[in-house]
Design an enzyme around this catalytic site. Sequence first.
Site, PDB file in Angstrom:
ATOM      1  N   LYS A   5       0.875  -1.173   0.000  1.00 42.52           N
ATOM      2  CA  LYS A   5       0.000   0.000   0.000  1.00 42.52           C
ATOM      3  C   LYS A   5       0.910   1.220   0.000  1.00 42.52           C
ATOM      4  O   LYS A   5       1.605   1.500   0.975  1.00 42.52           O
ATOM      5  CB  LYS A   5      -0.900   0.019   1.246  1.00 42.52           C
ATOM      6  CG  LYS A   5      -1.694   1.322   1.344  1.00 42.52           C
ATOM      7  CD  LYS A   5      -2.463   1.482   2.629  1.00 42.52           C
ATOM      8  CE  LYS A   5      -2.712   2.959   2.863  1.00 42.52           C
ATOM      9  NZ  LYS A   5      -3.506   3.247   4.051  1.00 42.52           N
ATOM     10  N   GLY A  25      -7.759   9.336   9.353  1.00 45.52           N
ATOM     11  CA  GLY A  25      -8.052   9.416  10.782  1.00 45.52           C
ATOM     12  C   GLY A  25      -9.017  10.513  11.172  1.00 45.52           C
ATOM     13  O   GLY A  25      -9.282  10.721  12.354  1.00 45.52           O
ATOM     14  N   ASN A  82      -9.096   2.034   9.564  1.00 46.70           N
ATOM     15  CA  ASN A  82      -8.361   1.646  10.768  1.00 46.70           C
ATOM     16  C   ASN A  82      -8.911   2.378  11.988  1.00 46.70           C
ATOM     17  O   ASN A  82      -9.530   1.786  12.862  1.00 46.70           O
ATOM     18  CB  ASN A  82      -6.864   1.950  10.565  1.00 46.70           C
ATOM     19  CG  ASN A  82      -6.003   1.454  11.711  1.00 46.70           C
ATOM     20  OD1 ASN A  82      -6.465   1.119  12.799  1.00 46.70           O
ATOM     21  ND2 ASN A  82      -4.715   1.389  11.499  1.00 46.70           N
TER      22      ASN A  82
END
Lengths: 284, 66
Positions: A113, A174, A227
């Site tokens: 990635k 995030g 994530n």
Amino acid sequence: MQTTTTTPRDEPFCLGIHSLNSRLIVGTGKYSSYEIMQQALELSGTECITVAVRRERLIDESGHNLLDFLDTSRYTLLPNTAGCFTADDAVRTARLGREILQGLDNPGADWVKLEVLADTKTLLPDPVATIEATQRLVDEGFQVLCYTTDDPVIALRLKQAGALSVMPAGSPIGSGQGILNPNSIRICLEYLKADDPDYPVIVDAGVGTASDVAIAMELGVDGVLLNTGIAHAADPLRMALAMKKAVAAGRLAYLAGRIPKKLYATASSPESGVIAPRGVKSRV
Amino acid sequence: MEIFVNGQARQVPAGMTVAELLKLLRIETRHVAVEVNLELVPRTQHPQHKLVDHDQLEIVTLVGGG
């Protein structure tokens, strides 16, 4: 009774040589403990997990290693180049990740990635360096999955550079802001899949909760990588399960084909056969 | 001789190999990859690759990430 369906049958999620039974790719960072991470991965239903490459801690001998907590025979690892700000460093990091995965005999050794960042505050990618690194890694035999913005022109350039998959961010990494510009993702999908409907497009980054995943999948992307949305949820285990259901629901809704949006109402119940309004005499 | 491991200076015997250094540092070799002066040294070459004075090493492993 024979039933027929006009909607397409769902296929396994094929990424290069990898065939995955879940369209969710989950990161292994930021969990409160390795045990919570293990359980969250299990509940999410994922078969592919991302990992980062970092310096071995040489002082803390009692420190645990992530690899002690991952069943590498069960998950395909996807090493990232997070934290790299130049094409050179990204290529070095990709090589190091591949070396570790080859030692583990993990099928993820062939891919990476790719993240080449430009700015620490936004964690936006450097598109020029990302394209350069993609070309170099493809030349070295890597299958490259590119983290990028939702810019359709850059997305197409990455595909032309040989990327296995282009992975536009829904919003900053995030940030939990979800899919900020669904129209850009739509155009990315149209451009990337124009002559190549099976070309995999993955929304990577920005997902905050289950509805964000469902929205991404309903747009027609092939998968979602997330994530923080799980790792930092108040209850990561419940959220992992919610993400699993959202990715399945969004995919089903995409395949089912949503109704068009209309300005005015359309009654769901028959408009004829309603009982006579009070005070109106029936005609004989 | 002096080498630099993950940015830290370290005195090691002259002619030490990568494999010997990993053993000295008690590092599980299966979990790491090693780069010397920006070039990856594949696992199979660890026993033969001799370090020289002022070599810069990166010893990396996998950590949690997204």
